[in-house]
Every structure is written in C-alpha cells, then in structure tokens.
Design an enzyme around this catalytic site. Structure first.
Site, PDB file in Angstrom:
ATOM      1  CG  ASP A   8      -1.654   1.248   1.485  1.00 16.09           C
ATOM      2  OD1 ASP A   8      -1.672   2.101   0.588  1.00 16.09           O
ATOM      3  OD2 ASP A   8      -2.250   1.378   2.579  1.00 16.09           O
ATOM      4  CE  LYS A  70      -1.657   6.921  -3.452  1.00 13.78           C
ATOM      5  NZ  LYS A  70      -2.105   5.959  -2.438  1.00 13.78           N
ATOM      6  CD  GLU A 171      -5.246   3.377  -2.399  1.00 13.82           C
ATOM      7  OE1 GLU A 171      -6.134   4.162  -2.020  1.00 13.82           O
ATOM      8  OE2 GLU A 171      -4.091   3.745  -2.664  1.00 13.82           O
ATOM      9  CG  ASP A 193      -9.222   4.630   1.662  1.00 13.79           C
ATOM     10  OD1 ASP A 193      -8.717   5.244   2.617  1.00 13.79           O
ATOM     11  OD2 ASP A 193      -8.538   4.040   0.795  1.00 13.79           O
TER      12      ASP A 193
END
Ligand code: AMP
Length: 524
Positions: A8, A70, A171, A193
């Site tokens: 992850d 990211k 994800e 999430d």
C-alpha cells in the site's frame, strides 16, 4: 517462485504485507513499525532516509524533506492541483522539461516516481530482511481515482525500486479482499477510505466470488492532513492571541505545530481531552514563548465540522451511480487511519444508516488485500476473480471538437470496445485519432492521452470509409487504442503507456541513481 509483496503506497503512510502460511501478514519495518511514513529526508551529504527518520528530521530540516509525493505522481506542473500543493509545502516543486511536476531538493531534481521508489525500496527491504531472500515482484495499490498517467507512474516507481509490478490494484478492491469477502457469494459493500491525503468511496459488488467495483467517488483534497491543518491553524491563532507572535512564516514552528496537531487529533480518538505542549515555540523580547493548551474531543469536532460535512456528497454520489440505496448495502468497510476518529465513524453511520465494519486495522487493510492478490498470482491462494472499473470515460475526438466515448466510465476492466467512424472530407487519406479521457462532451475539455495518424485510407467521398477504432484496457488499466480502415485493412495503434511522465533515459538514470544509493547503503 519468489515471494510477491503487497504494497500500500500511501500518501502519508505505506505498508507492506505478504502471504505467509496462506494468510496475509503485515511486516514490521526496521524501526519495528507496521506502517512507514511515506516521507523521504535528504542530508546535505546526499544521503537519503525514508520513513520515521525522515518524519523526525522534517521538523529541523523542512527544505530537505519530501512528503505527500503521491499527490504529484503523474501530474503536470501547470495543473491546479500542483499549484495548490506548492502553496502548502516547504519543498520546491519545479517543472521538468516535459512539463511534469518534479521536486527539487538541495539543487537536485527528482521525479515523483523516483521519490516514490525510495519508499518502495524501503518496503522491499523490509520484506527482504524478514525472509532473508531477494524480493523482485510486487502488487501495488492505487486509489480508484488514479488515471492512466498516475498508474503508470506508480509502475515506474516500482521499476526504479527494482520491482516488477505484477499488478496495480485499486485500493477498495484490496480492502474488500482483506475483509475476507472472497468467501461470500453475494454482497454489496461500501468501502469508505479516509486516509492522510485523499478520500475515496467505492461501491464493491460481490457476485459468486467475483469482485466488481461498480462506482467510485471521492475528494482528492480531503484527508487527515486537512484535519491536522485546522487544528494547526487553531493552535497558531491561540498562540498569537496569547503572545502576539505570528508564527505562520516560521517553518520550524509550523512543522512542530503540524506534528502536535496530528498527535492531538489521534489521541482524541480514544481520549476525551488532551494537552498540547510546545516549549520554546518562539522567542520575543521577553524571552522564549511556549504553547500549552488543552483540547477536547468536542472542540476538535467543532473545528473539523466542515471537513466532516464534506464526506456526505461523495458517499451519495457513489451510491447514486451504483443505483443503490442504504437498504441494499450489506456492509460498510472502514479504511484509512482517519476512520479511527469517532466523529468520522458517527458520520459514516448517519450517512449509511448502519454501523460500519471495523474488523481489520484500517491502516493495514489495503496492504493485506494487496498481499492476498499477490498470493493469488503466486498460486498460494485459490483464484478469486477481480474486476475493477475504469474511473473515467475513454474515447476520441470527432469533428466539431466533440468527444465520442468508446468505453464508458465505470466499465469493468479488463474490457474492450469498438466503434466505427468515417471521414469528413472527400478523398481524405489520413485521420488523426486523438485519444481522450474525461466526461465532457467537448473534446478539448477532456484529458489528452495520446494521438496517432491512420494513413493509407483509399480515396472515397466523405462519410464512405469505415474506420474501426478499438479501445482495450488491461487488468492494470493500461489502454491500447487501434484504428483500422475496414476497406484497405490499413491499421495503426498506440499503447497509452508511456504516460508516466518519465522518458526512458530518465527512468534509466533514476534506476542507476537508486542502485548506487543502495550499494552505498544510504537507505534507512
Ligand atoms: P493512512 O493514509 O491510512 O495511513 O491514514 C493516515 C491518517 O490517519 C493520518 O492523517 C493520521 O493522522 C490519521 N490517523 C491515524 N491514526 C489515527 C487515530 N487514531 N485517530 C485519528 N486519525 C488517525
């Protein structure tokens, strides 16, 4: 076959897991932590540190610490997102020759892919230390919202870290796997999430062991950092009220405040009150000035009220798009460290009219799912079919600047689709196929993925030739586009793959630099 790691690669934290004895196992890093801050610190001597050590030096050395990378992966420098980002980060974001956003640290330029590769390398090292063997393969997760360029940039980051990326998976799909739903025959799941930097809601449907992400929505600019920011602003205001000192330009003080804000936020998930203590935050004529105050959970909830309100719309959008109502939902799965905040859980319960499922540690759930996917690829776990969706429509430009979608948004991947087009002028012997991604009817308002010419069309009046355009998306979301003149058989195609933003020379250079750094053991 060697081990395949599941990673992850998070905005704020990363986590690595593997299948061991048929079960996903999260591996602790060299500092003993199961998650690693996605931060890279540099020293003036050119050394690099990844993780906790970088987070610690971030306070003293903000110019030499890179985080949230990211957010820049696969982005152009001249984009709203990067502009916004540049305002809040202490390190320099620069424009690379091809217009991509890179970072500059101590005079050296790094692509976001290379910075991400350093984090991946630490994940790889963690697994190598655990198993005592070389690891060369990985499954890496990305947000469901990641476009083609971002997915490819993630793959390149893996490559630079010496990893063959066997699969990029979304994800929410990973989360559903980690929650053990592969055993279930029929279920509608919401994957909620809320991580450090992004918010994603996905509706995952399970039908006879097949996982399908049927819709996704979210907010790329909502995450734990925003919660930290409102607490930080509050602390700064209170400090100014008490001392008359404005520390908003003092980076060192800001970094300390940021850390204190995050710690307080986390503590208030279990405690109802916490004390924030920052000695020597600033100095004035009277000497050093300290910050010390109590913060309660209800104060935190008030400060974060607007952020929490922003959770509603993406949830409703994802449900609408899936055509589901609350009574159709079997479970709401919580993912991301921020879902530990009681006010977030309460809001989730209000939105979906049910208590969310908290069975798996929200920081580890995505890496565990990636490990399960690795286990499937490695043959350690029985095959589960995974269907992801394309988060954007894909199509081409047609005359009048119109966009003609060929694969619709939310189509399950892998997929392919074909449409027939024609010419607009008599005896036209070439057509330009402009590959676009987006939802706007106007072609120029969508994102350009690539272009190519189909030549050799035989002379004919306008509207006569039949040109077949085919789009194919593979399991990693990589897009292949081909065009064929059905009359002459002439064809041409492109793979929209080189869009990670790195040229092959840049990739090679980054790989060399990375190998050299590894050889000199500068990775923490
Ligand atoms: P992730 O991206 O899933 O690693 O989530 C990271 C975010 O979760 C960061 O903003 C953390 O501050 C936040 N977080 C971690 N633990 C907690 C907690 N106990 N309470 C509230 N937020 C937390």
């Amino acid at each position: 076959m060697g081990k395949i790691i599941g990673v992850d690669l998070g905005t704020t934290n990363s986590c690595v897991a593997v299948i061991d004895g048929g079960e996903p196992l999260v591996l602790p890093n060299s500092e003993g932590s199961r998650t690693t801050p996605s931060m890279v610190g540099f020293t003036e001597e050119g050394e690099q540190f990844v993780g906790q050590q970088a987070k610690r030096q971030a306070i003293i050395n903000p110019e030499l610490t890179v985080y949230d990378i990211k957010r820049l992966l696969g982005h152009k420098y001249n984009s709203d997102q990067v502009e916004k980002y540049a305002e809040i980060l202490p390190f320099n974001i620069v424009e690379n020759t091809n217009g991509d956003a890179w970072v500059e640290v101590d005079g050296d330029r790094y692509s976001p892919q290379e910075i991400s590769s350093l984090i991946l390398r630490k994940m790889r090292q963690t697994a190598e230390d655990y198993f005592g063997e070389e690891i060369t393969e990985a499954v890496i997760t990305v947000p469901a919202y990641f476009n083609d360029a971002q997915r490819n940039a993630t793959k390149d980051a893996g490559k630079i870290a010496g990893l063959t990326v066997r699969r990029i998976i979304n994800e929410p799909t990973a989360a559903a796997l980690a929650y053990g739903y592969e055993e279930t025959d029929h279920a509608n799941l919401v994957v909620f999430d809320l991580g450090g930097g992004t918010f994603d809601v996905s509706i995952v449907q399970l039908r006879g062991g097949v996982f399908e992400v049927v819709s996704t929505a979210g907010d790329n600019h909502l995450g734990g950092e925003d919660f930290d920011r409102v607490v930080l602003d509050f602390l700064m205001e209170r400090f100014e009220e008490d001392t008359g000192i404005d520390v908003s330009d003092d980076r060192m003080a800001l970094q300390r405040l940021k850390e204190a804000a995050e710690n307080a936020k986390c503590e208030l998930s279990t405690a109802s009150e916490t004390n924030i203590n920052l000695p020597f935050l600033a100095v004035d004529d009277s000497g050093p000035r300290h910050l010390s105050l109590d913060l309660s959970r209800s104060q935190l909830n008030d400060l974060c009220y607007e952020l929490i309100e922003r959770l509603d719309i993406p949830c409703n959008d994802a449900m609408d798009e899936a055509g589901l109502s609350n009574s159709d939902i079997d479970d709401v799965l919580l993912v991301g460290g921020m879902t530990r905040m009681p006010a977030v859980q309460k809001r989730v319960e209000e939105i979906f009219d049910r208590k969310p499922h908290k069975g798996v540690n929200p920081d580890e759930v995505v890496a565990k799912g990636a490990a399960i996917q690795s286990g499937i690829l490695g043959g350690e776990i029985q095959e589960v079919i995974l269907l992801d969706i394309t988060p954007f429509s894909l199509g081409i430009r047609v005359s009048g600047d119109r966009f003609s979608p060929i694969i619709d948004k939310n189509a399950p991947v892998p997929t392919s689709a074909t449409k027939i087009f024609t010419t607009t002028e008599d005896n036209q012997d070439v057509v330009t196929v402009t590959v676009l991604q987006g939802e706007d009817d106007k072609a120029s308002a969508n994102k350009l993925l690539g272009m190519f010419n189909l030549t050799g069309i035989s002379p004919a009046p306008a509207g006569k030739p039949r040109i077949e355009v085919t789009f194919e998306i593979d399991t990693d979301g990589i897009v292949d586009v081909s065009a064929k003149d059905l009359n002459t058989g002439a064809s041409q195609s492109i793979t929209v793959e080189g869009h990670s933003g790195l040229s092959s020379e840049e990739l090679q250079r980054a790989m060399k630099r990375s190998e050299k750094a590894e050889a000199s053991k500068t990775f923490a």
